[in-house]
Write a protein that holds these residues in place. Structure first.
Motif, short mmCIF file in Angstrom:
data_model
loop_
_atom_site.label_atom_id
_atom_site.label_comp_id
_atom_site.label_asym_id
_atom_site.label_seq_id
_atom_site.Cartn_x
_atom_site.Cartn_y
_atom_site.Cartn_z
N VAL A 1 14.39 -0.12 12.22
CA VAL A 1 13.66 -0.43 11.22
C VAL A 1 12.91 0.79 10.41
N LYS A 2 12.61 1.69 11.30
CA LYS A 2 12.37 2.83 10.42
C LYS A 2 13.10 3.62 9.54
N ILE A 3 14.52 3.69 9.74
CA ILE A 3 15.48 4.34 8.84
C ILE A 3 15.51 3.85 7.37
N PRO A 4 15.50 2.80 6.82
CA PRO A 4 15.93 1.47 7.50
C PRO A 4 17.39 1.14 7.37
N MET A 5 17.91 0.61 8.48
CA MET A 5 19.08 -0.13 8.35
C MET A 5 19.10 -1.44 7.71
N TRP A 6 20.26 -1.98 7.03
CA TRP A 6 20.22 -3.35 6.87
C TRP A 6 20.74 -3.94 8.11
N PRO A 7 20.00 -5.24 8.30
CA PRO A 7 19.20 -5.99 7.52
C PRO A 7 17.69 -5.95 7.82
N VAL A 8 17.08 -4.77 8.36
CA VAL A 8 15.76 -4.85 8.50
C VAL A 8 15.07 -3.94 7.59
N HIS A 9 15.64 -3.67 6.45
CA HIS A 9 15.25 -2.78 5.47
C HIS A 9 14.12 -3.25 4.34
N THR A 10 13.97 -4.58 4.52
CA THR A 10 12.99 -5.60 3.33
C THR A 10 11.68 -4.94 3.24
N TRP A 11 11.20 -4.09 4.14
CA TRP A 11 9.88 -3.61 4.00
C TRP A 11 9.92 -2.53 3.19
N LEU A 12 10.82 -1.60 3.04
CA LEU A 12 10.92 -0.50 2.49
C LEU A 12 10.66 -0.35 0.90
N PRO A 13 11.50 -1.35 0.30
CA PRO A 13 11.15 -1.73 -1.28
C PRO A 13 9.89 -1.77 -1.35
N ASP A 14 9.35 -2.91 -0.65
CA ASP A 14 7.98 -3.26 -0.82
C ASP A 14 6.84 -2.22 -0.99
N ALA A 15 7.06 -1.33 0.19
CA ALA A 15 6.16 -0.30 0.53
C ALA A 15 6.47 0.63 -0.46
N HIS A 16 7.66 1.04 -0.79
CA HIS A 16 7.54 2.21 -1.99
C HIS A 16 7.04 1.87 -3.21
N VAL A 17 7.35 0.58 -3.65
CA VAL A 17 6.95 -0.06 -5.03
C VAL A 17 5.37 0.09 -5.06
N GLU A 18 4.52 -0.36 -3.80
CA GLU A 18 3.21 -0.36 -3.85
C GLU A 18 2.79 0.94 -3.58
N ALA A 19 3.28 2.01 -2.85
CA ALA A 19 2.58 3.13 -2.45
C ALA A 19 2.20 3.87 -3.48
N PRO A 20 1.09 4.65 -3.34
CA PRO A 20 0.88 5.81 -4.51
C PRO A 20 2.01 6.82 -4.50
N THR A 21 2.14 7.55 -5.52
CA THR A 21 3.46 8.61 -5.37
C THR A 21 3.37 9.39 -4.26
N GLY A 22 2.39 9.98 -3.61
CA GLY A 22 2.48 10.71 -2.42
C GLY A 22 2.78 10.07 -1.30
N GLY A 23 2.62 8.73 -1.02
CA GLY A 23 2.85 7.80 0.13
C GLY A 23 4.56 7.56 -0.22
N SER A 24 5.10 7.21 -1.09
CA SER A 24 6.49 7.29 -1.48
C SER A 24 6.87 8.39 -1.04
N VAL A 25 6.53 9.75 -1.37
CA VAL A 25 7.25 10.78 -1.06
C VAL A 25 7.19 10.97 0.31
N VAL A 26 6.33 10.87 1.04
CA VAL A 26 6.19 10.99 2.38
C VAL A 26 7.00 10.23 3.11
N LEU A 27 7.01 8.76 2.77
CA LEU A 27 7.74 7.61 3.45
C LEU A 27 9.24 8.16 3.11
N ALA A 28 9.70 8.46 2.01
CA ALA A 28 11.12 8.50 1.75
C ALA A 28 11.78 10.10 2.40
#
Lengths: 482, 501
Positions: free
Chosen positions: B224-251
């Motif tokens: 889930v954390k990496i994320p691997m397919w097929p449990v990756h779906t949280w990542l695009p949502d989180a990245h799109v909504e996060a502020p820039t700093g959040g995306s940077v730290v996530l990725a």
């Protein structure tokens, strides 16, 4: 003569509480409304006095009084101290609230002290009868407290529901006790145990009695399928009383369960283990799933309590010393969390306004970042997210259950905890992500703010350093059960 | 004094940023956000400096845990506060403190709402993530792992985009579900070994069916954390909504927590299960590499595109893990570091555009190179490195993993190398549509080029990407001994003789 003096000294904390409760009732008649604050001080002082005597007369060994119907052991002393502490916090949190609602009268404190007395007798009961009397004293005081605000229709309804269902549960408990008495010929906890160990008894009668006893206990704890009263009573009661119902009595109920199931009926462990298991699983399901649909904060916390009781039963159903230790740890943690949670609701309430809707928490971070942060800790602690106390509570009961071999039940509980996390997160979402609707400044007395701050931060601090609390639980259970 | 510092260096790298965060929060003044920004920058800088000795004092010949320290934390459960870092953890710790500094600078004027809370969240999160990388006690690790979710949850929820609540709750619940199963695995291991020490688990022999269950519990948490397919779906949502700093730290960091944990827990604790299930793991990795790259190709939102690209690149990391050879593993670690820099840079680039135009849609742009030439140069450079251009860090890791995969099975390498084509396709196509061509609209025509602050952070990141691409040796020297040791752990069967690998 020597005996009576010994008995009286052993029960000195109880005597202090009962005389102070009556004195408060009397003093209230002679006090002008403006001086009623004296009653509050007296109530706090009586808790302090009882605490002093409980603490100073504490010895690790077990002693009996009143011809073996009353016990003074580590468990009774430790739990009593926690009951005083919890009640004292409740008095601090609720003072402003009941003043605003015209409930700041001698009756409130007298009834609360009587309920404390009931809890004290429950934790010290060594005979089925003493235990029952303690429980009834607690329940009757609580029924009256719920209805104290007599012009409030909702509260009156809640009191009726609570009373009717509670009386039914008490009846079941008494019926079960009578069967156990019939089979063993004794009401004394230790003698029941010896009698059951000694020789074969008619198993079916014992089981029937056990079923009634467990049902009665489950009702008082609020475990599924005996949970129906919990949400209605929580919602209907004045918040100060809800806080009292939801918190400290759980400590007494824990002692009650330990005394009856573990100390009196260990020979039926296999049977009550199964009953607790079913109730534990059902409580976690119903509590967590139904909580999602609530819009009333008090109702949501009611369902959250039900799921916490489920986790508590996970510890008890392991039927190991470790399980009981961790169950006690869970109860203590739960009481701290419930007090802080309801404390925040009381803090946000003011004259003519109950902050009991979830939406009332909207934008709290903008109104008061500090209190939003405290509620954040409470919510994450209830959800069991580290580094809060709630994590260790869940962690330890699950560990006990896993050690007892309930692997799949543990996995199930864990999945349910994720569902549970959802509604706690929703509270945080409201506080942090939404704009405030209510712009009223938060007005609360300074003492309440400070105590509430300590209470909520304790969830974090004890969560980082749980060792002391764990040591207390280990000491209590091992010295009482050996 | 200095000696005390050197003996507790990991504790300092964890707790300095956490305390700095608390200090920023406590000293915040709503009317003077600049003071808050400077104090946060100071905190981030001190935290970074404190972590530097981890590199300078590192013993390059030792593959085991260095800088160890500890005391008994919760004796009732035999839980210890035990820290230590090896050649795998140290680079990631440095990456964390470095990225936090970048994030603080990048938020300078961008964040106007509740500045102190924003800065404090990132500082505290940085300490907690370093804790994850350096904990050698399972519960200590778990506490850091979970606690890190709280600030991230708030960052996305408070400063995120319009759909932030959905994204952040989804992020939290996905991760919580996985990690709770991991907790059950830890309790099981504790009941069997009587200890929460990770190194005790390495020695603990288990039959294959138990190993498989343990491995799967870990797998759910880390996948889930990496994320691997097929449990990756949280990542695009989180990245799109996060502020820039959040995306940077996530990725840059949060995804690496998953990769790191695979190497620290799942594979050495259950090596036979890892081999037994490696086919599935490789299949999932290849799906991520190929299929997710295709998904990235059709994205209209720049952040979403980079998010999918992250998943695809992390597929390389997991592929490198499960082909069980030196080259693959080392390549995977290099890839983690390189992706840390590149994805951070890419998200910062999107942030630069978003701050000016308030749109992440590719179609809102066009011809940006005409109005922002300096920025376009950086963006094209990072896009090239994301596509794996030789000379940039993106190339080194991917190349090593592909070489490792050839040693293992030609077809793995064949499929994995598709990414070089797809990666180039989706990144360069985006660059073409955003930066080249005619100036698309008035908003683009009015764009101002990078200011000094933006130039500084992009220049630093570009230097890192280039340095790691041309001269990766400082990093590989560090990981070499550890990789050898990890591989010997992965290949040492825990089954009775004759049933082994």
């Amino acid at each position: 003569m020597e005996n009576i003096r010994y008995d009286l000294i052993t029960a000195l904390p109880e005597i202090i509480i009962v005389s102070m409760a009556m004195f408060i009732l009397l003093a209230d008649l002679f006090l002008k409304p403006a001086n009623r604050i004296a009653i509050y001080v007296l109530a706090q002082l009586s808790l302090l006095g009882a605490a002093y005597f409980t603490f100073s007369t504490h010895v690790p060994s077990v002693s009996y009084a009143f011809t073996g119907t009353f016990v003074d052991d580590a468990m009774s002393d430790v739990l009593k101290l926690m009951i005083y502490l919890g009640t004292s916090l409740i008095f601090v949190y609720s003072r402003q609230y009941i003043q605003d609602r015209n409930m700041f009268r001698g009756e409130f404190y007298a009834l609360a002290l009587f309920s404390v007395l009931g809890m004290m007798i429950m934790v010290s009961g060594q005979s089925l009868l003493t235990l029952y009397v303690g429980l009834e004293l607690l329940s009757l005081s609580l029924y009256a407290l719920v209805a104290l605000d007599r012009d409030n229709a909702k509260a009156t309804e809640a009191a009726m529901k609570y009373f009717v269902l509670g009386a039914l549960a008490s009846g079941m408990l008494l019926y079960g006790m009578s069967m156990i008495y019939g089979m063993t010929g004794s009401l004394n906890i230790a003698e029941i145990n010896t009698a059951l160990m000694a020789g074969p008894k008619i198993h079916s009668v014992l089981i029937l009695g056990l079923v009634f006893i467990v049902s009665g206990l489950a009702f008082k704890l609020g475990a599924v399928p005996f949970q129906m009263w919990v949400p209605d009573v929580y919602e209907g009661s004045p918040t100060a009383v809800t806080m009292l119902i939801s918190s400290v009595p759980k400590l007494a109920a824990f002692a009650f369960v330990i005394r009856i199931l573990v100390l009196a009926l260990p020979s039926l462990a296999v049977d009550w283990q199964q009953m607790l298991m079913i109730m534990a699983v059902l409580s976690i399901i119903i509590g967590n799933i139904t909580a999602i649909a609530q819009t009333n904060l008090k109702r949501m916390l009611a369902y959250s309590t039900i799921s916490h009781v489920g986790f508590l039963l996970y510890g008890l159903m392991s039927a190991t010393i470790n399980g009981f230790i961790f169950a006690m740890f869970y109860v203590v943690s739960y009481v701290l969390m419930a007090l802080a949670g309801f404390g925040i609701i009381l803090l946000l309430s003011r004259k003519g306004f109950e902050a009991d809707k979830l939406d009332d928490l909207k934008g709290l971070n903008q109104r008061s970042p500090w209190h939003a942060f405290l509620m954040l800790i409470v919510m994450f602690s209830m959800a069991g997210v580290p580094p809060t106390l709630g994590f260790y509570a869940k962690f330890s009961v699950l560990q006990a259950a896993l050690a007892a071999g309930f692997l799949w039940l543990v996995v199930f509980a864990v999945l349910m905890a994720v569902i549970g996390a959802f509604y706690y997160l929703r509270v945080i979402k409201l506080m942090y992500f939404d704009e405030p609707v209510d712009h009223h400044p938060i007005e609360a007395p300074m003492d309440m703010r400070i105590v509430l701050g300590f209470n909520a931060l304790a969830l974090l601090v004890v969560g980082i350093m749980p060792e002391k609390l764990m040591e207390i639980c280990i000491y209590t259970i091992t010295s009482s059960l050996s | 004094m200095l000696n005390y510092f050197y003996h507790h260096i990991l504790s300092f790298t964890i707790w300095v940023p956490v305390l700095a965060g608390i200090a920023v929060l406590a000293s915040a003044d709503e009317n003077n956000p600049n003071a808050t920004r400077w104090s946060a920058l100071l905190g981030g800088l001190v935290s970074f400096l404190v972590s530097i000795p981890l590199y300078t004092r590192f013993d390059f010949t030792d593959g085991g845990f260095q800088y160890q320290e500890g005391f008994s934390w919760i004796p009732a459960f035999n839980i210890n506060y035990h820290l230590g870092a090896d050649g795998l953890a140290v680079p990631l710790i440095l990456l964390t403190s470095f990225t936090t500094l970048i994030v603080i600078i990048s938020a300078w004027e961008v964040i106007q709402k509740r500045v102190a809370q924003y800065m404090a969240c990132f500082l505290i999160m940085s300490g907690l993530m370093i804790g994850v990388f350096s904990a050698l006690d399972a519960i200590l690790y778990y506490v850091f792992w979970e606690a890190m979710l709280i600030p991230m949850f708030l960052v996305i929820g408070i400063w995120g985009g319009p759909n932030r609540v959905y994204a952040t709750v989804k992020f939290f619940l996905y991760t919580l579900l996985g990690s709770l199963l991991m907790l059950v695995a830890f309790i099981y291991l504790y009941l069997s070994t009587g200890s929460f020490e990770i190194t005790d688990y390495y020695k603990f022999a288990m039959p294959l069916n138990v190993q498989v269950l343990i491995f799967l519990a870990f797998f759910v948490a880390f996948a889930v954390k990496i994320p691997m397919w097929p449990v990756h779906t949280w990542l695009p949502d989180a990245h799109v909504e996060a502020p820039t700093g959040g995306s940077v730290v996530l990725a840059a960091i949060a995804l690496k927590l998953g990769g790191y944990s695979f190497l620290r827990f799942a594979m050495p604790i259950a090596p036979d299960a890892a081999h037994h299930l490696s086919g599935y793991m490789i299949a999932l990795s290849l799906i991520a590499i190929v299929y997710i790259a295709l998904v990235a190709l059709v994205q209209k939102d720049m952040k979403k595109l980079i998010a999918y690209s992250s998943i695809s690149h992390m597929g390389f990391v997991t592929l490198g893990f499960f082909i069980f050879n030196n080259l693959g593993l080392e390549g995977a670690i290099v890839q983690m570091m390189s992706h840390g820099f590149i994805s951070a840079a890419m998200f910062l680039c999107v942030g630069v555009l978003y701050d000016r135009v308030h749109s992440r849609q590719i179609e809102s742009y066009g011809g940006v190179a005409n109005t922002m030439p300096a920025f376009a140069a950086f963006a094209v450079f990072f896009a090239m490195s994301n596509a794996g251009l030789p000379g940039t860090s993106g190339f080194v890791g991917e190349f090593m993993v592909i070489l490792g995969a050839i040693q293992s099975n030609f077809w793995y390498a064949f499929l994995a190398s598709f990414t070089l084509i797809f990666g180039a396709a989706y990144t360069l196509w985006m660059v073409k549509r955003v930066f080249y061509g005619e100036v698309a609209n008035e908003q683009v025509a009015a764009l101002k080029d990078l200011n000094k602050r933006e130039f500084l952070i992009l220049a630093i990141l570009a230097t890192m990407v280039l340095a790691l691409g041309v001269y990766p040796q400082p990093l590989t020297d560090m990981t070499n001994a550890t990789v050898t040791q990890l591989l010997s752990q992965f290949t040492q069967s825990k089954l009775p003789v004759g049933l082994g690998l």
